[in-house]
Motif scaffolding. Structure first.
Motif, mmCIF file in Angstrom:
data_model
loop_
_atom_site.group_PDB
_atom_site.id
_atom_site.type_symbol
_atom_site.label_atom_id
_atom_site.label_comp_id
_atom_site.label_asym_id
_atom_site.label_seq_id
_atom_site.Cartn_x
_atom_site.Cartn_y
_atom_site.Cartn_z
ATOM 1 N N VAL A 190 0.815 -1.400 -0.069
ATOM 2 C CA VAL A 190 0.100 0.153 -0.042
ATOM 3 C C VAL A 190 0.878 1.241 -0.071
ATOM 4 O O VAL A 190 2.227 0.993 0.231
ATOM 5 N N THR A 191 0.368 2.261 -0.341
ATOM 6 C CA THR A 191 1.345 3.423 -0.487
ATOM 7 C C THR A 191 0.740 4.724 0.890
ATOM 8 O O THR A 191 1.269 5.505 0.939
ATOM 9 N N ASP A 192 -0.579 4.241 1.448
ATOM 10 C CA ASP A 192 -0.711 5.016 2.393
ATOM 11 C C ASP A 192 -1.476 4.322 3.578
ATOM 12 O O ASP A 192 -2.060 3.054 3.399
ATOM 13 N N ASP A 193 -1.922 4.659 4.705
ATOM 14 C CA ASP A 193 -2.198 3.878 5.859
ATOM 15 C C ASP A 193 -3.818 3.822 5.594
ATOM 16 O O ASP A 193 -4.433 2.643 6.043
ATOM 17 N N ALA A 194 -4.506 4.751 5.003
ATOM 18 C CA ALA A 194 -5.790 4.830 4.578
ATOM 19 C C ALA A 194 -6.278 3.697 3.837
ATOM 20 O O ALA A 194 -7.317 2.938 4.206
ATOM 21 N N MET A 195 -5.253 3.119 3.076
ATOM 22 C CA MET A 195 -5.789 1.848 2.284
ATOM 23 C C MET A 195 -5.972 0.819 2.971
ATOM 24 O O MET A 195 -7.046 0.139 2.342
ATOM 25 N N LEU A 196 -5.528 0.468 3.915
ATOM 26 C CA LEU A 196 -5.726 -0.502 4.678
ATOM 27 C C LEU A 196 -6.955 -0.483 5.516
ATOM 28 O O LEU A 196 -7.661 -1.490 5.801
ATOM 29 N N VAL A 197 -7.316 0.657 5.810
ATOM 30 C CA VAL A 197 -8.506 0.908 6.548
ATOM 31 C C VAL A 197 -9.833 0.861 5.581
ATOM 32 O O VAL A 197 -10.757 0.233 5.754
ATOM 33 N N GLU A 198 -9.586 1.179 4.342
ATOM 34 C CA GLU A 198 -10.373 1.177 3.294
ATOM 35 C C GLU A 198 -10.742 -0.374 3.000
ATOM 36 O O GLU A 198 -11.715 -0.894 2.789
ATOM 37 N N LYS A 199 -9.549 -1.036 3.033
ATOM 38 C CA LYS A 199 -9.990 -2.655 2.919
ATOM 39 C C LYS A 199 -10.714 -3.336 3.945
ATOM 40 O O LYS A 199 -11.364 -4.271 3.453
ATOM 41 N N LEU A 200 -10.768 -2.897 5.005
ATOM 42 C CA LEU A 200 -11.621 -3.431 6.180
ATOM 43 C C LEU A 200 -13.277 -2.809 6.060
ATOM 44 O O LEU A 200 -13.837 -3.512 6.711
ATOM 45 N N GLY A 201 -13.319 -2.293 4.950
ATOM 46 C CA GLY A 201 -14.686 -1.636 4.499
ATOM 47 C C GLY A 201 -14.901 -0.393 5.311
ATOM 48 O O GLY A 201 -16.360 -0.018 5.349
ATOM 49 N N VAL A 202 -14.109 0.333 5.981
ATOM 50 C CA VAL A 202 -14.530 1.397 6.750
ATOM 51 C C VAL A 202 -14.389 2.904 5.989
ATOM 52 O O VAL A 202 -13.477 2.898 5.124
ATOM 53 N N ARG A 203 -15.314 3.516 6.202
ATOM 54 C CA ARG A 203 -15.351 4.806 5.435
ATOM 55 C C ARG A 203 -14.260 5.906 5.835
ATOM 56 O O ARG A 203 -14.200 6.160 7.088
ATOM 57 N N VAL A 204 -13.680 6.408 5.039
ATOM 58 C CA VAL A 204 -12.458 7.137 5.361
ATOM 59 C C VAL A 204 -12.895 8.830 5.103
ATOM 60 O O VAL A 204 -13.012 8.880 3.688
ATOM 61 N N SER A 205 -12.891 9.724 5.647
ATOM 62 C CA SER A 205 -13.255 11.098 5.410
ATOM 63 C C SER A 205 -11.985 11.964 4.872
ATOM 64 O O SER A 205 -10.831 11.572 5.421
ATOM 65 N N ILE A 206 -12.438 12.665 4.041
ATOM 66 C CA ILE A 206 -11.182 13.530 3.504
ATOM 67 C C ILE A 206 -11.307 15.092 4.114
ATOM 68 O O ILE A 206 -12.547 15.529 3.801
ATOM 69 N N VAL A 207 -10.279 15.583 4.422
ATOM 70 C CA VAL A 207 -10.508 16.789 4.934
ATOM 71 C C VAL A 207 -9.312 17.629 4.106
ATOM 72 O O VAL A 207 -8.206 17.144 3.708
ATOM 73 N N MET A 208 -9.748 18.992 3.645
ATOM 74 C CA MET A 208 -8.943 19.823 2.700
ATOM 75 C C MET A 208 -7.654 20.059 3.477
ATOM 76 O O MET A 208 -7.536 20.585 4.562
ATOM 77 N N GLY A 209 -6.681 19.910 2.668
ATOM 78 C CA GLY A 209 -5.074 20.036 3.175
ATOM 79 C C GLY A 209 -5.056 21.477 2.409
ATOM 80 O O GLY A 209 -5.669 22.225 2.205
ATOM 81 N N ALA A 210 -3.452 21.535 2.066
ATOM 82 C CA ALA A 210 -3.119 22.722 1.332
ATOM 83 C C ALA A 210 -1.930 22.316 0.389
ATOM 84 O O ALA A 210 -1.178 21.070 0.718
#
Ligand code: CTP
Ligand code: MG
Length: 238
Positions: A190-210
């Motif tokens: 994987v290239t980030d940690d969220a990908m692993l959480v996505e695989k669990l079927g959990v929804r990941v929120s996106i917050v505006m960065g810069a």
């Protein structure tokens, strides 16, 4: 809320090519990793910071933490071969009191306090939140084809830019969730940690960065980093 931060500085920096390790490269005379350590330290809910190092970065990072007196760094641990191995080393060193875990690339110096506060608030509500910015470029999926003796590259399709986000760190998760995701999918690329959480079927929120939250990856990123560091110093960005 008790937040623990894991800051990664155990990579090889293969694309960076310079002799100095990326987390220690000087940006306006300060080691790159120091910028994010200082910003994370300034957030009250971030109670402790774990820095993940390797044999090339350990001594330099220990020295910098002492010199700049970053007191929230409670542990410095050794990382692993792949990024997610290093994250796992950080997770194993977590304080059991922490509710949320914030994971950050030490090669991204210019994180902003206000975005992190929003990120943590969102992760507290939903369990998983990541920073991102809308993609500015036109992104095409490419395919290579062997034509007689030469291999040529063709467009397979153009992605719908209005739905594309470029994802950054920090990323924040409920501790039990990110520990479970890393345990369950230990061998996955994987290239980030969220990908692993996505695989669990959990929804990941996106917050505006810069757009200034760049990752130092190749040598030319340093030119940009110096300019952004000057902007930060004058207080216009942080
Ligand atoms: N990282 C890490 N352990 C690894 C690989 C990466 O702690 N085994 C960290 C890097 O130090 C960096 C962050 O993860 O702060 C993002 O990774 P990247 O930009 O890819 O850095 P490197 O892996 O060091 O660079 P490269 O991929 O060019 O070798
Ligand atoms: Mg890498």
């Amino acid at each position: 809320m008790f937040v623990s931060a894991i800051v990664l500085a155990a990579g090889k920096g293969e694309r960076f090519k310079l002799r100095v390790p990326k987390p220690l490269v000087r940006i306006n005379s300060k080691p790159a990793v120091l910028y994010s350590l200082v910003t994370l330290s300034s957030i009250p809910s971030v109670r402790d910071i774990i820095v993940v190092v390797n044999s090339r970065t350990r001594t330099g990072i220990e020295k910098a933490i002492r010199k700049y007196n970053i007191r929230k760094v409670k542990r410095i641990v050794s990382g692993g071969r792949m990024r997610q191995d290093s994250v796992r080393c950080g997770l194993q060193a977590l304080d059991k009191k922490s509710d949320l875990v914030l994971i950050h690339d030490g090669a991204r110096p210019f994180i902003e306090k206000k975005a992190i506060v929003l990120l943590l608030r969102e992760a507290g509500r939903t369990g998983a939140a990541i920073l991102g910015v809308p993609v500015k470029a036109t992104i095409k999926e490419a395919i290579s084809r062997q034509l007689s003796a030469v291999s040529r590259l063709f467009v397979k399709r153009t992605l719908n830019r209005s739905a594309l986000w470029e994802i950054q760190t920090p990323q924040a998760f409920k501790r039990s969730l990110i520990v479970r995701a890393h345990e369950r999918y230990a061998g996955c690329e994987v290239t980030d940690d969220a990908m692993l959480v996505e695989k669990l079927g959990v929804r990941v929120s996106i917050v505006m960065g810069a757009y200034t939250n760049i990752k130092i990856t190749t040598p030319e990123d340093l030119v940009l980093a110096e300019a952004i560091a000057r902007k930060f110093k004058t207080g216009s960005s942080n």
